[in-house]
Design a protein around this motif. Structure first.
Motif, PDB file in Angstrom:
ATOM      1  N   LEU A 140     -11.300  -7.650 -61.056  1.00 52.33           N
ATOM      2  CA  LEU A 140     -10.719  -7.897 -59.735  1.00 52.33           C
ATOM      3  C   LEU A 140     -10.356  -9.363 -59.650  1.00 52.33           C
ATOM      4  N   TYR A 141      -9.464  -9.706 -58.721  1.00 55.66           N
ATOM      5  CA  TYR A 141      -9.238 -11.126 -58.428  1.00 55.66           C
ATOM      6  C   TYR A 141     -10.606 -11.791 -58.188  1.00 55.66           C
ATOM      7  N   GLY A 142     -10.797 -12.984 -58.754  1.00 53.24           N
ATOM      8  CA  GLY A 142     -12.099 -13.653 -58.658  1.00 53.24           C
ATOM      9  C   GLY A 142     -12.576 -13.829 -57.223  1.00 53.24           C
TER      10      GLY A 142
ATOM     11  N   GLU B 230      -2.185 -21.741 -59.578  1.00 48.67           N
ATOM     12  CA  GLU B 230      -2.725 -20.449 -59.171  1.00 48.67           C
ATOM     13  C   GLU B 230      -1.656 -19.721 -58.371  1.00 48.67           C
ATOM     14  N   SER B 231      -1.922 -18.469 -58.082  1.00 51.80           N
ATOM     15  CA  SER B 231      -1.028 -17.573 -57.347  1.00 51.80           C
ATOM     16  C   SER B 231      -0.001 -16.934 -58.276  1.00 51.80           C
ATOM     17  N   LEU B 232       0.843 -16.109 -57.713  1.00 54.74           N
ATOM     18  CA  LEU B 232       1.761 -15.276 -58.489  1.00 54.74           C
ATOM     19  C   LEU B 232       2.755 -14.634 -57.529  1.00 54.74           C
TER      20      LEU B 232
ATOM     21  N   THR C 283      -4.809  -4.683 -62.624  1.00 51.78           N
ATOM     22  CA  THR C 283      -5.892  -5.574 -62.229  1.00 51.78           C
ATOM     23  C   THR C 283      -5.544  -7.030 -62.557  1.00 51.78           C
ATOM     24  N   ASN C 284      -6.277  -7.906 -61.912  1.00 58.36           N
ATOM     25  CA  ASN C 284      -6.117  -9.351 -62.066  1.00 58.36           C
ATOM     26  C   ASN C 284      -7.365  -9.888 -62.759  1.00 58.36           C
ATOM     27  N   PRO C 285      -7.292 -10.387 -63.966  1.00 61.22           N
ATOM     28  CA  PRO C 285      -6.108 -10.758 -64.723  1.00 61.22           C
ATOM     29  C   PRO C 285      -5.828  -9.856 -65.938  1.00 61.22           C
TER      30      PRO C 285
ATOM     31  N   SER D  76      -4.411 -13.293 -41.834  1.00 60.59           N
ATOM     32  CA  SER D  76      -4.097 -14.684 -42.174  1.00 60.59           C
ATOM     33  C   SER D  76      -4.166 -14.973 -43.671  1.00 60.59           C
ATOM     34  N   SER D  77      -4.741 -14.073 -44.455  1.00 57.05           N
ATOM     35  CA  SER D  77      -4.760 -14.215 -45.917  1.00 57.05           C
ATOM     36  C   SER D  77      -5.105 -12.852 -46.511  1.00 57.05           C
ATOM     37  N   GLY D  78      -4.931 -12.730 -47.813  1.00 59.47           N
ATOM     38  CA  GLY D  78      -5.348 -11.495 -48.466  1.00 59.47           C
ATOM     39  C   GLY D  78      -6.843 -11.278 -48.291  1.00 59.47           C
ATOM     40  N   LEU D  79      -7.620 -12.345 -48.443  1.00 55.02           N
ATOM     41  CA  LEU D  79      -9.074 -12.202 -48.312  1.00 55.02           C
ATOM     42  C   LEU D  79      -9.475 -11.841 -46.885  1.00 55.02           C
ATOM     43  N   ALA D  80      -8.732 -12.326 -45.893  1.00 57.02           N
ATOM     44  CA  ALA D  80      -9.025 -11.935 -44.499  1.00 57.02           C
ATOM     45  C   ALA D  80      -8.770 -10.438 -44.330  1.00 57.02           C
TER      46      ALA D  80
ATOM     47  N   VAL E 173      -4.257 -16.563 -71.034  1.00 49.34           N
ATOM     48  CA  VAL E 173      -3.283 -17.249 -70.172  1.00 49.34           C
ATOM     49  C   VAL E 173      -2.534 -16.178 -69.390  1.00 49.34           C
ATOM     50  N   ARG E 174      -2.364 -16.404 -68.087  1.00 48.75           N
ATOM     51  CA  ARG E 174      -1.664 -15.419 -67.243  1.00 48.75           C
ATOM     52  C   ARG E 174      -0.306 -15.964 -66.810  1.00 48.75           C
ATOM     53  N   LEU E 175       0.715 -15.138 -66.940  1.00 51.56           N
ATOM     54  CA  LEU E 175       2.072 -15.545 -66.578  1.00 51.56           C
ATOM     55  C   LEU E 175       2.571 -14.715 -65.400  1.00 51.56           C
TER      56      LEU E 175
ATOM     57  N   HIS F 264      -2.700  -5.690 -49.469  1.00 53.35           N
ATOM     58  CA  HIS F 264      -1.837  -6.655 -50.154  1.00 53.35           C
ATOM     59  C   HIS F 264      -2.273  -8.070 -49.847  1.00 53.35           C
ATOM     60  N   SER F 265      -2.275  -8.908 -50.863  1.00 48.16           N
ATOM     61  CA  SER F 265      -2.159 -10.333 -50.605  1.00 48.16           C
ATOM     62  C   SER F 265      -0.656 -10.562 -50.498  1.00 48.16           C
ATOM     63  N   SER F 266      -0.169 -10.690 -49.265  1.00 48.77           N
ATOM     64  CA  SER F 266       1.287 -10.846 -49.072  1.00 48.77           C
ATOM     65  C   SER F 266       1.736 -12.254 -49.442  1.00 48.77           C
ATOM     66  N   THR F 267       0.768 -13.112 -49.742  1.00 50.65           N
ATOM     67  CA  THR F 267       1.034 -14.417 -50.351  1.00 50.65           C
ATOM     68  C   THR F 267       1.903 -14.262 -51.600  1.00 50.65           C
ATOM     69  N   LYS F 268       1.827 -13.077 -52.229  1.00 52.40           N
ATOM     70  CA  LYS F 268       2.417 -12.863 -53.552  1.00 52.40           C
ATOM     71  C   LYS F 268       3.784 -12.199 -53.420  1.00 52.40           C
ATOM     72  N   TYR F 269       3.974 -11.000 -53.991  1.00 53.13           N
ATOM     73  CA  TYR F 269       5.329 -10.433 -54.067  1.00 53.13           C
ATOM     74  C   TYR F 269       5.939 -10.141 -52.694  1.00 53.13           C
TER      75      TYR F 269
ATOM     76  N   CYS G 143      -6.743   0.687 -52.341  1.00 56.54           N
ATOM     77  CA  CYS G 143      -6.077   0.121 -53.511  1.00 56.54           C
ATOM     78  C   CYS G 143      -5.436  -1.209 -53.146  1.00 56.54           C
ATOM     79  N   ASP G 144      -5.828  -2.255 -53.875  1.00 55.69           N
ATOM     80  CA  ASP G 144      -5.161  -3.552 -53.758  1.00 55.69           C
ATOM     81  C   ASP G 144      -3.873  -3.446 -54.583  1.00 55.69           C
ATOM     82  N   ASN G 145      -2.752  -3.380 -53.863  1.00 51.44           N
ATOM     83  CA  ASN G 145      -1.448  -3.118 -54.490  1.00 51.44           C
ATOM     84  C   ASN G 145      -0.646  -4.412 -54.694  1.00 51.44           C
TER      85      ASN G 145
ATOM     86  N   MET H 162      -9.313 -21.414 -63.689  1.00 52.81           N
ATOM     87  CA  MET H 162      -8.653 -21.469 -62.386  1.00 52.81           C
ATOM     88  C   MET H 162      -9.011 -20.265 -61.504  1.00 52.81           C
ATOM     89  N   THR H 163      -8.225 -19.190 -61.548  1.00 53.15           N
ATOM     90  CA  THR H 163      -8.406 -18.101 -60.562  1.00 53.15           C
ATOM     91  C   THR H 163      -9.723 -17.342 -60.671  1.00 53.15           C
ATOM     92  N   HIS H 164     -10.341 -17.350 -61.840  1.00 55.10           N
ATOM     93  CA  HIS H 164     -11.566 -16.559 -62.023  1.00 55.10           C
ATOM     94  C   HIS H 164     -12.775 -17.425 -62.359  1.00 55.10           C
TER      95      HIS H 164
HETATM   96  O1  P1T Z   1      -5.127 -15.590 -51.744  1.00 55.73           O
HETATM   97  P1  P1T Z   1      -5.176 -14.504 -50.716  1.00 55.73           P
HETATM   98  O2  P1T Z   1      -3.893 -14.289 -50.000  1.00 55.73           O
HETATM   99  O3  P1T Z   1      -6.359 -14.597 -49.797  1.00 55.73           O
HETATM  100  O4  P1T Z   1      -5.350 -13.117 -51.534  1.00 55.73           O
HETATM  101  C1  P1T Z   1      -6.444 -12.837 -52.325  1.00 55.73           C
HETATM  102  C2  P1T Z   1      -6.044 -11.886 -53.427  1.00 55.73           C
HETATM  103  C3  P1T Z   1      -6.321 -10.539 -53.297  1.00 55.73           C
HETATM  104  N1  P1T Z   1      -5.982  -9.645 -54.246  1.00 55.73           N
HETATM  105  C4  P1T Z   1      -5.335 -10.033 -55.376  1.00 55.73           C
HETATM  106  C5  P1T Z   1      -4.996  -9.015 -56.413  1.00 55.73           C
HETATM  107  C6  P1T Z   1      -5.029 -11.376 -55.570  1.00 55.73           C
HETATM  108  O5  P1T Z   1      -4.395 -11.720 -56.699  1.00 55.73           O
HETATM  109  C7  P1T Z   1      -5.402 -12.336 -54.586  1.00 55.73           C
HETATM  110  C8  P1T Z   1      -5.124 -13.792 -54.758  1.00 55.73           C
HETATM  111  N2  P1T Z   1      -4.886 -14.155 -56.092  1.00 55.73           N
HETATM  112  C9  P1T Z   1      -4.586 -15.414 -56.529  1.00 55.73           C
HETATM  113  C10 P1T Z   1      -4.559 -16.489 -55.738  1.00 55.73           C
HETATM  114  C11 P1T Z   1      -4.342 -15.529 -57.976  1.00 55.73           C
HETATM  115  O6  P1T Z   1      -3.784 -16.538 -58.433  1.00 55.73           O
HETATM  116  O7  P1T Z   1      -4.701 -14.601 -58.689  1.00 55.73           O
END
Ligand code: P1T
Length: 413
Positions: A112-114, A340-342, A160-162, A87-91, A375-377, A209-214, A187-189, A355-357
């Motif tokens: 790492l992502y915060g 936030e997000s990308l 890595t983020n950021p 349900s999320s990357g963190l899940a 600043v992250r773009l 993967h946080s599939s929320t992203k790419y 590996c968080d890809n 914000m993210t961290h």
């Molecule tokens: O947000 P979520 O789908 O739960 O994924 C967490 C997550 C995990 N790993 C990486 C590398 C991430 O960047 C994230 C989420 N990051 C953001 C919301 C952000 O703006 O950096």
């Protein structure tokens, strides 16, 4: 496997793991919303019992990601070929950590992502007793110093983020497996996507993967994925996905699969525009430093060239000045959304420290260089020259010296 595994990724993103619906011939999988499935007799069914455990739309997405990451696990062995949607990357991360027994030792990248750091340090260190050694895993000697024969997992992000640091995945797998061959390498890809980098090919066991992203790419779904090429880990993750239950719903699985169809062409455009913008930023008078893996000035540019197929769409910059300059830039861009997000088609810009961290301690942020001027773009797929003009507008505003003002600031926990 429904497609020749040797076809290229641009073909895989359309077809891998997919087949027409057996009932209607529909070329896209139906969104299967039923929470349960009728059985002919107790325990006699078509492979589907209850939607947390099995869902055809989720399977279609999972098989796609399994093929893109190259799990090599057959559908006969596992219905989703070794990939699991959450349900999320963190899940996804939370479920992956359940591969470890309580009290286990793990080594994690320092940058790492915060939210990942927060889950590790402020939740699982307490609730699961995880002992986490953070180290700059760009440096082989620090990896060696952090590893013990008891280390059960190594967790990296790359880029890595950021800070966009790059881990040499082949080096990490050689060193870590040399110390403990049972150690699970994850590996968080998220920042690269499988178009740019496939960690399983470098000896890693699990890709996250946080599939929320790419992967989804349109900023309209929150989700996560795990993929493994290890049959034993696959069986454990199948059990854990169902036992913990933080699964991706069928609507989100459908949207993510739809988004993946354009992943290859999106990543090409993200990377092409990011390169142009990074080069432009490097010569801008208001910018102190530009971090982008495609620039020769990036400390791990050689690794990027070896390990990545393209350099991605993320750029981190340090502005000249202080927080006021950063605020003024962020408040004065018009195409980039301050958010936030990308990884979406639209360009986003954000301030990691606020914000993210924000969940990192000030000391950790300082140690990682997550300063007030960072600043992250996230470069979207708009016209690159329009994005440059927009950044020019923001940077021009940053250089004017009026006091910061603006909307209510919120504090993150
Ligand atoms: O947000 P979520 O789908 O739960 O994924 C967490 C997550 C995990 N790993 C990486 C590398 C991430 O960047 C994230 C989420 N990051 C953001 C919301 C952000 O703006 O950096």
């Amino acid at each position: 496997m429904s497609i020749d595994p040797t076809v290229r990724l641009a073909t895989k993103v359309i077809h891998a793991g997919q087949r027409p619906d057996p009932v209607t011939g529909a070329v896209m999988p139906p969104i299967s919303v039923s929470s349960t499935y009728a059985q002919e007799s107790p325990g006699v069914h078509k492979g589907f019992e209850y939607s947390r455990s099995h869902n055809p739309t989720r399977y279609a997405l999972e098989r796609m990601v399994a093929h893109l990451e190259g799990t090599g696990i057959s559908e006969e062995y596992d219905p989703s070929c070794g990939a699991f949607a959450f349900s999320s990357g963190l899940a996804a991360i939370g479920t992956c950590l359940e591969l470890l027994d309580s009290g286990s030792h793990m080594v994690a990248m320092d940058d790492l992502y915060g939210g990942t750091n927060r889950l590790f340090s402020r939740v699982r260190a307490r609730s699961q007793g995880l002992k986490i050694a953070y180290a700059d895993l760009t440096d082989e000697s620090r990896l060696r110093a952090a590893m013990t024969a008891e280390t059960k997992m190594v967790w990296v992000e790359t880029p890595t983020n950021p800070n966009l640091k790059l881990a040499d995945l082949s080096m990490i797998s050689r060193v870590a497996k040399g110390v403990n061959k049972e150690c699970i390498l994850v590996c968080d890809n998220t920042f690269a996507s499988p178009i740019i980098q496939r960690p399983l090919e470098h000896g890693f066991d699990v890709v996250m993967h946080s599939s929320t992203k790419y992967l989804n790419g349109h900023s309209d779904v929150v989700g996560g994925l795990l993929a493994t090429n290890d049959p034993q880990v696959c069986a454990q993750l199948r059990f854990l996905q169902n036992a913990i239950g933080s699964v991706m719903g069928p609507f989100d699985a459908y949207l993510t699969l739809r988004g993946i169809k354009t992943l290859d062409i999106r990543m090409q455009r993200h990377a092409q525009s990011a390169m142009k913008i990074a080069q432009w930023l490097e010569s801008h008078a208001a910018v102190e430093r530009v971090v982008y893996p495609g620039l020769p000035s990036h400390p791990q540019h050689a690794i990027a060239k070896r390990q990545m197929n393209g350099f991605g769409g993320m750029i981190t910059i340090y502005l000249k000045g202080g927080l006021d300059e950063a605020r003024r830039m962020l408040e004065n861009v018009r195409i980039f959304a301050l958010a936030e997000s990308l990884g979406g088609v639209e360009s986003l810009i954000e301030h990691p420290a606020i914000m993210t961290h924000a969940s990192l301690s000030p000391d950790t942020r300082r140690m990682l260089g997550i300063s007030d001027t960072m600043v992250r773009l996230s470069i979207g797929i708009e016209d690159a020259d329009d994005l440059i003009a927009d950044l020019e507008h923001g940077l021009a505003a940053a250089r004017k010296t009026t006091a910061a003002s603006g909307p209510q600031r919120t504090q993150k926990v």
